[in-house]
Design a protein around this motif. Structure first.
Motif, short mmCIF file in Angstrom:
data_model
loop_
_atom_site.label_atom_id
_atom_site.label_comp_id
_atom_site.label_asym_id
_atom_site.label_seq_id
_atom_site.Cartn_x
_atom_site.Cartn_y
_atom_site.Cartn_z
N GLY A 189 11.89 -6.18 15.17
CA GLY A 189 12.59 -5.00 14.66
C GLY A 189 11.96 -3.66 15.03
O GLY A 189 12.44 -2.61 14.61
N PHE A 190 10.91 -3.68 15.83
CA PHE A 190 10.31 -2.42 16.28
C PHE A 190 11.17 -1.81 17.37
O PHE A 190 11.77 -2.52 18.18
N VAL A 191 11.25 -0.49 17.38
CA VAL A 191 12.06 0.25 18.34
C VAL A 191 11.15 1.16 19.15
O VAL A 191 10.29 1.85 18.58
N ALA A 192 11.35 1.19 20.45
CA ALA A 192 10.58 2.08 21.33
C ALA A 192 11.14 3.49 21.21
O ALA A 192 11.87 3.96 22.08
N SER A 193 10.80 4.16 20.13
CA SER A 193 11.40 5.46 19.81
C SER A 193 10.60 6.65 20.31
O SER A 193 11.13 7.76 20.34
N HIS A 194 9.34 6.45 20.67
CA HIS A 194 8.49 7.56 21.08
C HIS A 194 7.75 7.18 22.36
O HIS A 194 7.59 6.00 22.66
N GLU A 195 7.29 8.16 23.06
CA GLU A 195 6.44 7.96 24.24
C GLU A 195 5.01 8.30 23.83
O GLU A 195 4.73 9.43 23.44
N GLY A 196 4.13 7.32 23.87
CA GLY A 196 2.74 7.55 23.48
C GLY A 196 1.93 8.13 24.63
O GLY A 196 2.24 7.91 25.80
N ASP A 245 0.53 -1.40 25.48
CA ASP A 245 0.37 -1.03 26.87
C ASP A 245 1.67 -1.29 27.64
O ASP A 245 2.34 -2.29 27.41
N LYS A 246 2.00 -0.39 28.55
CA LYS A 246 3.23 -0.53 29.32
C LYS A 246 3.26 -1.81 30.17
O LYS A 246 4.33 -2.26 30.56
N LEU A 247 2.09 -2.38 30.42
CA LEU A 247 2.02 -3.62 31.21
C LEU A 247 2.32 -4.87 30.38
O LEU A 247 2.49 -5.95 30.94
N ARG A 248 2.38 -4.75 29.08
CA ARG A 248 2.53 -5.91 28.18
C ARG A 248 4.03 -6.20 27.91
O ARG A 248 4.50 -6.05 26.79
N HIS A 249 4.73 -6.64 28.92
CA HIS A 249 6.17 -6.86 28.79
C HIS A 249 6.52 -7.92 27.74
O HIS A 249 7.49 -7.77 27.00
N GLU A 250 5.73 -8.99 27.67
CA GLU A 250 5.98 -10.00 26.64
C GLU A 250 5.76 -9.44 25.25
O GLU A 250 6.51 -9.75 24.32
N ALA A 251 4.75 -8.60 25.10
CA ALA A 251 4.51 -7.96 23.79
C ALA A 251 5.67 -7.05 23.42
O ALA A 251 6.08 -7.01 22.24
N HIS A 252 6.24 -6.34 24.39
CA HIS A 252 7.39 -5.47 24.10
C HIS A 252 8.55 -6.29 23.53
O HIS A 252 9.18 -5.88 22.55
N ARG A 253 8.82 -7.43 24.15
CA ARG A 253 9.91 -8.29 23.66
C ARG A 253 9.58 -8.84 22.27
O ARG A 253 10.44 -8.92 21.40
N PHE A 254 8.33 -9.21 22.06
CA PHE A 254 7.88 -9.71 20.76
C PHE A 254 8.11 -8.67 19.66
O PHE A 254 8.71 -8.97 18.63
N TYR A 255 7.65 -7.45 19.89
CA TYR A 255 7.81 -6.41 18.87
C TYR A 255 9.28 -6.06 18.65
O TYR A 255 9.70 -5.83 17.52
N ALA A 256 10.06 -6.03 19.71
CA ALA A 256 11.50 -5.76 19.56
C ALA A 256 12.16 -6.84 18.71
O ALA A 256 13.00 -6.54 17.85
N ARG A 268 0.82 -1.21 0.00
CA ARG A 268 0.00 0.00 0.00
C ARG A 268 0.86 1.26 0.00
O ARG A 268 0.34 2.37 0.15
N GLY A 269 2.17 1.11 -0.14
CA GLY A 269 3.06 2.26 -0.25
C GLY A 269 3.52 2.84 1.07
O GLY A 269 4.06 3.95 1.10
N CYS A 270 3.38 2.11 2.14
CA CYS A 270 3.82 2.60 3.45
C CYS A 270 5.32 2.41 3.61
O CYS A 270 5.86 1.37 3.23
N GLY A 271 5.96 3.40 4.20
CA GLY A 271 7.39 3.32 4.46
C GLY A 271 7.71 3.12 5.93
O GLY A 271 8.88 2.99 6.30
N LEU A 272 6.68 3.05 6.78
CA LEU A 272 6.89 2.94 8.22
C LEU A 272 5.67 2.24 8.82
O LEU A 272 4.54 2.49 8.39
N MET A 273 5.92 1.38 9.78
CA MET A 273 4.83 0.77 10.55
C MET A 273 5.02 1.19 12.00
O MET A 273 6.13 1.16 12.52
N GLN A 274 3.92 1.59 12.62
CA GLN A 274 3.99 2.01 14.01
C GLN A 274 2.87 1.36 14.79
O GLN A 274 1.87 0.92 14.24
N LEU A 275 3.07 1.29 16.10
CA LEU A 275 2.07 0.73 16.99
C LEU A 275 2.32 1.26 18.38
O LEU A 275 3.39 1.78 18.68
N THR A 276 1.31 1.13 19.21
CA THR A 276 1.49 1.36 20.63
C THR A 276 1.18 0.04 21.33
O THR A 276 0.42 -0.79 20.81
#
Length: 152
Positions: free
Chosen positions: A140-147, A126-137, A116-124
């Protein structure tokens, strides 16, 4: 394990999608999560499926929906007019977690987003989802912003 295939959700998938969304401790602590198809949930589903910049994706094994996510394609002026994909509500059936279905779902979402022509994928997430954080990392996802969020 049967192979998982991915497709755009159909109306008949809605009750199962809602069960996947509600089968989550973090979601259960919030208000508004139910496995029932209320008129407002049906209206939201109809609006999402009618919007060309939104897709509800499901993962299917042996004819059963076992995973879901919502993809929103966002045109933007920043980054030279680059389109971006926003991922929301990622879920895999709890008894199937750890089998890389979520990874395959996210890879499918990335492929759809590139198409679809996207050059970036982003998501938020929850701070409580520690397993999800490891999964996304790991994907290749980087915690670059504070939502931030605010009720309206």
């Amino acid at each position: 394990m049967a192979p998982t295939t991915f497709r755009v959700a159909r109306a008949a998938d809605l009750p199962t999608i809602l069960k996947l969304l509600a089968d989550d401790a973090v979601a259960q602590a919030r208000t508004g999560y139910t496995a029932e198809v209320s008129p407002s949930v049906q209206a939201a589903f109809d609006e999402i499926t009618a919007d060309p910049n939104n897709e509800l994706i499901v993962g299917e094994q042996d004819g059963q929906v076992v995973a879901t996510l919502q993809l929103t394609y966002i045109p933007g002026l920043s980054r030279g007019g680059m389109r971006r994909a926003l991922v929301e509500a990622v879920r895999v059936r709890s008894d199937l977690r750890g089998q890389r279905i979520g990874e395959a779902l996210m890879v499918d979402a990335m492929e759809r987003s590139r198409a679809r022509g996207c050059g970036l994928m982003q998501l938020t997430t929850d701070k409580l989802r520690h397993e999800a954080h490891r999964f996304y990392a790991r994907l290749g996802f980087v915690a670059s912003h504070e939502g931030m969020k605010r009720p309206l």
